[in-house]
Motif scaffolding. Sequence first.
Motif, PDB file in Angstrom:
ATOM      1  N   THR A  15       0.978  -1.379  -0.201  1.00 42.32           N
ATOM      2  CA  THR A  15      -0.003  -0.224  -0.010  1.00 42.32           C
ATOM      3  C   THR A  15       0.903   1.172  -0.011  1.00 42.32           C
ATOM      4  OG1 THR A  15      -1.656  -1.085   1.248  1.00 42.32           O
ATOM      5  CG2 THR A  15      -1.725   1.254   1.312  1.00 42.32           C
ATOM      6  N   HIS A  16       1.869   1.203   0.758  1.00 43.75           N
ATOM      7  CA  HIS A  16       2.909   2.393   0.734  1.00 43.75           C
ATOM      8  C   HIS A  16       3.396   2.631  -0.564  1.00 43.75           C
ATOM      9  CE1 HIS A  16       6.533   4.643   1.833  1.00 43.75           C
ATOM     10  NE2 HIS A  16       5.743   5.183   2.823  1.00 43.75           N
ATOM     11  N   SER A  17       3.754   1.473  -1.250  1.00 42.67           N
ATOM     12  CA  SER A  17       4.342   1.671  -2.745  1.00 42.67           C
ATOM     13  C   SER A  17       3.491   2.155  -3.667  1.00 42.67           C
ATOM     14  CB  SER A  17       4.913   0.292  -3.088  1.00 42.67           C
ATOM     15  OG  SER A  17       5.465   0.359  -4.195  1.00 42.67           O
ATOM     16  N   VAL A  18       2.269   1.801  -3.388  1.00 44.61           N
ATOM     17  CA  VAL A  18       1.121   2.356  -4.497  1.00 44.61           C
ATOM     18  C   VAL A  18       0.994   3.853  -4.137  1.00 44.61           C
ATOM     19  CG1 VAL A  18      -1.323   2.389  -4.942  1.00 44.61           C
ATOM     20  CG2 VAL A  18      -0.056  -0.003  -4.615  1.00 44.61           C
ATOM     21  N   GLY A  19       0.945   4.222  -2.821  1.00 44.17           N
ATOM     22  CA  GLY A  19       0.809   5.568  -2.415  1.00 44.17           C
ATOM     23  C   GLY A  19       2.003   6.334  -3.036  1.00 44.17           C
ATOM     24  N   ASN A  20       3.229   5.700  -3.052  1.00 40.67           N
ATOM     25  CA  ASN A  20       4.454   6.535  -3.325  1.00 40.67           C
ATOM     26  C   ASN A  20       4.493   6.773  -4.902  1.00 40.67           C
ATOM     27  OD1 ASN A  20       7.018   7.627  -2.878  1.00 40.67           O
ATOM     28  ND2 ASN A  20       7.730   5.798  -4.105  1.00 40.67           N
ATOM     29  N   CYS A  21       3.661   5.792  -5.676  1.00 40.59           N
ATOM     30  CA  CYS A  21       3.592   6.021  -6.983  1.00 40.59           C
ATOM     31  C   CYS A  21       2.537   6.974  -7.429  1.00 40.59           C
ATOM     32  CB  CYS A  21       3.093   4.714  -7.742  1.00 40.59           C
ATOM     33  SG  CYS A  21       2.709   4.556  -9.388  1.00 40.59           S
ATOM     34  N   THR A  53       6.132   9.187 -19.897  1.00 37.57           N
ATOM     35  CA  THR A  53       6.072   9.478 -18.517  1.00 37.57           C
ATOM     36  C   THR A  53       4.920   8.468 -17.985  1.00 37.57           C
ATOM     37  OG1 THR A  53       7.014  11.673 -18.409  1.00 37.57           O
ATOM     38  CG2 THR A  53       5.809  11.054 -16.654  1.00 37.57           C
ATOM     39  N   GLY A  54       3.820   8.584 -18.798  1.00 38.93           N
ATOM     40  CA  GLY A  54       2.588   7.815 -18.316  1.00 38.93           C
ATOM     41  C   GLY A  54       2.759   6.416 -18.166  1.00 38.93           C
ATOM     42  N   ILE A  55       3.460   5.778 -19.310  1.00 36.48           N
ATOM     43  CA  ILE A  55       3.835   4.391 -19.487  1.00 36.48           C
ATOM     44  C   ILE A  55       4.933   3.965 -18.228  1.00 36.48           C
ATOM     45  CG2 ILE A  55       4.932   2.691 -20.772  1.00 36.48           C
ATOM     46  CD1 ILE A  55       4.198   4.133 -23.345  1.00 36.48           C
ATOM     47  N   ALA A  56       5.731   4.732 -17.867  1.00 39.51           N
ATOM     48  CA  ALA A  56       6.800   4.637 -16.791  1.00 39.51           C
ATOM     49  C   ALA A  56       5.933   4.452 -15.345  1.00 39.51           C
ATOM     50  CB  ALA A  56       7.906   5.368 -16.767  1.00 39.51           C
ATOM     51  N   LEU A  57       4.908   5.532 -15.091  1.00 40.53           N
ATOM     52  CA  LEU A  57       4.269   5.502 -14.298  1.00 40.53           C
ATOM     53  C   LEU A  57       3.231   4.274 -14.068  1.00 40.53           C
ATOM     54  CD1 LEU A  57       3.921   9.218 -13.707  1.00 40.53           C
ATOM     55  CD2 LEU A  57       5.408   7.806 -12.361  1.00 40.53           C
ATOM     56  N   ALA A  58       2.711   3.959 -15.167  1.00 43.32           N
ATOM     57  CA  ALA A  58       1.750   2.809 -14.953  1.00 43.32           C
ATOM     58  C   ALA A  58       2.614   1.315 -14.857  1.00 43.32           C
ATOM     59  CB  ALA A  58       1.154   2.601 -16.497  1.00 43.32           C
ATOM     60  N   GLY A  59       3.771   1.301 -15.330  1.00 42.78           N
ATOM     61  CA  GLY A  59       4.704   0.296 -14.957  1.00 42.78           C
ATOM     62  C   GLY A  59       4.959   0.116 -13.510  1.00 42.78           C
ATOM     63  N   VAL A  60       5.117   1.231 -12.757  1.00 42.93           N
ATOM     64  CA  VAL A  60       5.728   1.375 -11.216  1.00 42.93           C
ATOM     65  C   VAL A  60       4.369   0.933 -10.787  1.00 42.93           C
ATOM     66  CG1 VAL A  60       5.955   2.882  -9.497  1.00 42.93           C
ATOM     67  CG2 VAL A  60       7.228   3.333 -11.450  1.00 42.93           C
ATOM     68  N   PHE A  61       3.019   1.247 -11.152  1.00 49.02           N
ATOM     69  CA  PHE A  61       1.972   0.881 -10.374  1.00 49.02           C
ATOM     70  C   PHE A  61       1.838  -0.489 -10.341  1.00 49.02           C
ATOM     71  CE2 PHE A  61      -2.605   0.067 -10.467  1.00 49.02           C
ATOM     72  CZ  PHE A  61      -3.244   0.657  -9.047  1.00 49.02           C
ATOM     73  N   LEU A  62       1.807  -1.044 -11.612  1.00 54.11           N
ATOM     74  CA  LEU A  62       1.823  -2.670 -11.806  1.00 54.11           C
ATOM     75  C   LEU A  62       2.884  -3.431 -10.871  1.00 54.11           C
ATOM     76  CD1 LEU A  62       0.483  -4.954 -13.317  1.00 54.11           C
ATOM     77  CD2 LEU A  62       2.248  -4.713 -15.103  1.00 54.11           C
ATOM     78  N   TYR A  63       3.949  -2.676 -10.749  1.00 56.39           N
ATOM     79  CA  TYR A  63       4.929  -3.322  -9.832  1.00 56.39           C
ATOM     80  C   TYR A  63       4.542  -3.570  -8.560  1.00 56.39           C
ATOM     81  CZ  TYR A  63       9.409  -3.650  -7.398  1.00 56.39           C
ATOM     82  OH  TYR A  63      10.379  -4.335  -6.523  1.00 56.39           O
ATOM     83  N   SER A  64       4.087  -2.354  -7.946  1.00 56.55           N
ATOM     84  CA  SER A  64       3.581  -2.321  -6.761  1.00 56.55           C
ATOM     85  C   SER A  64       2.655  -3.385  -6.426  1.00 56.55           C
ATOM     86  CB  SER A  64       2.954  -0.906  -6.302  1.00 56.55           C
ATOM     87  OG  SER A  64       1.969  -0.461  -7.239  1.00 56.55           O
ATOM     88  N   ARG A  65       1.732  -3.593  -7.452  1.00 60.50           N
ATOM     89  CA  ARG A  65       0.663  -4.540  -7.396  1.00 60.50           C
ATOM     90  C   ARG A  65       1.254  -5.794  -7.158  1.00 60.50           C
ATOM     91  NH1 ARG A  65      -3.261  -2.888  -4.518  1.00 60.50           N
ATOM     92  NH2 ARG A  65      -4.523  -4.335  -5.191  1.00 60.50           N
ATOM     93  N   VAL A  66       2.052  -6.284  -8.172  1.00 62.10           N
ATOM     94  CA  VAL A  66       2.494  -7.642  -7.989  1.00 62.10           C
ATOM     95  C   VAL A  66       3.676  -7.968  -7.147  1.00 62.10           C
ATOM     96  CG1 VAL A  66       1.966  -7.733 -10.536  1.00 62.10           C
ATOM     97  CG2 VAL A  66       3.980  -7.155  -9.858  1.00 62.10           C
TER      98      VAL A  66
END
Length: 408
Positions: free
Chosen positions: A355-361, A387-400
């Motif tokens: 959850t903290h990682s998602v909030g950081n994203c 930029t949007g693709i990179a941030l979407a990847g960060v969000f996906l990473y935080s979920r998996v």
Amino acid sequence: MQSAAFALSPSPSTPVLRSRSSIPNPNPRCAILSAFPTAKPSVSPIRRGGAITGISGPLRALSPRLGGWDTAPVSFSPPKQDVAVRATSVSENADENPAKNSELVQTLLLGSLFGLWYLFNIYFNIYNKQVLKVFPNPLTITTCQFLVGTVLVLFMWATNFYKKPKITSSQLVAILPLAMVHTLGNLFTNMSLGKVSVSFTHTIKAMEPFFSVLLSAMFLGEQPSVWVLCSLAPIVGGVALASMTEASFNWAGFWSAMASNVTFQSRNVLSKKVMVKKDESLDNINLFSIITILSLFLLTPVMLFVEGVKFTPSYIQSAGLNLNQLYLRALISGLCFHAYQQVSYIILSKVSPVTHSVGNCVKRVVVIVTSVLFFRTPVSAINSIGTGIALAGVFLYSRVKKIKPKTA
């Protein structure tokens, strides 16, 4: 023999005792109680203020029968009193309401902490960029930020606002490497902010998950899952696309942001490797406070050797800068620098790391958007897509990331 029998008064009020000699016997079957010692009822008079007001114990009447006397119980009922009963409606969810209210309070508190985390980070990046734009001395600026944080920590401990920890020499030795990489991480971040735009710096810092997976595999033997590796592809591709179309791109700012990623993720890996032994007083907030103080002592001699003393009023005025404005912005950036990291540790103690990682994203997205709007940074369509693709990847990473990696 004088009669000593007692009879109940027919009065509806509290029963009183009367001598049998003063009452005519309506029932000839009743006998004098004292004349039959073999059938003694357990009756004791109740006295109040010297007068007999009642009887305690069962009262039994005697009746003759063949072969002896029979004892029959006499029922004694106290006077009835009118009792008013009022029905009230009770909510079916009465037991659930306190729990729901508590959950609501906790949710509002957590939402406020996330809001403060984002707000402090936004102000830090804006004021820090304004200072570095006119005063390009990242060593001095970073040292001042550690100085402001150290003053806040000492004030917090001196006023007992937060309990001062008890640190042993072995703990200091273990914390020192963490302080070193923490110092380098913040220094490289300020170096990047001084060279490129705020949005581009945070776009490059979106590569943190890539270095986290790489360093964890190298030093901890953690094998990432397939889903984690798949989430890294859009992060790397998005950062590359944004870098190629960035208007403020230069290699110094790019490599400084990359170096901050390496140092910050090294700090996380090193904290797992060293395993600092904590007691009750050494929580995450106090650990960060000690790291801040150590960072000040580590960076001050380096700042004096490389940049010298350039934060004096005479030097700033000789450079043609607004003294009060520069000092105020540097102070605000230092306060926000320490505040947003403290709030981040408080949030981490209340939620899971995922959850903290998602909030950081989400925080990174907010910082990028607000900095672009505030500084009116020119952003092309391809740069925004990257930029949007990179941030979407960060969000996906935080979920998996919650899928635990296998340890070799």
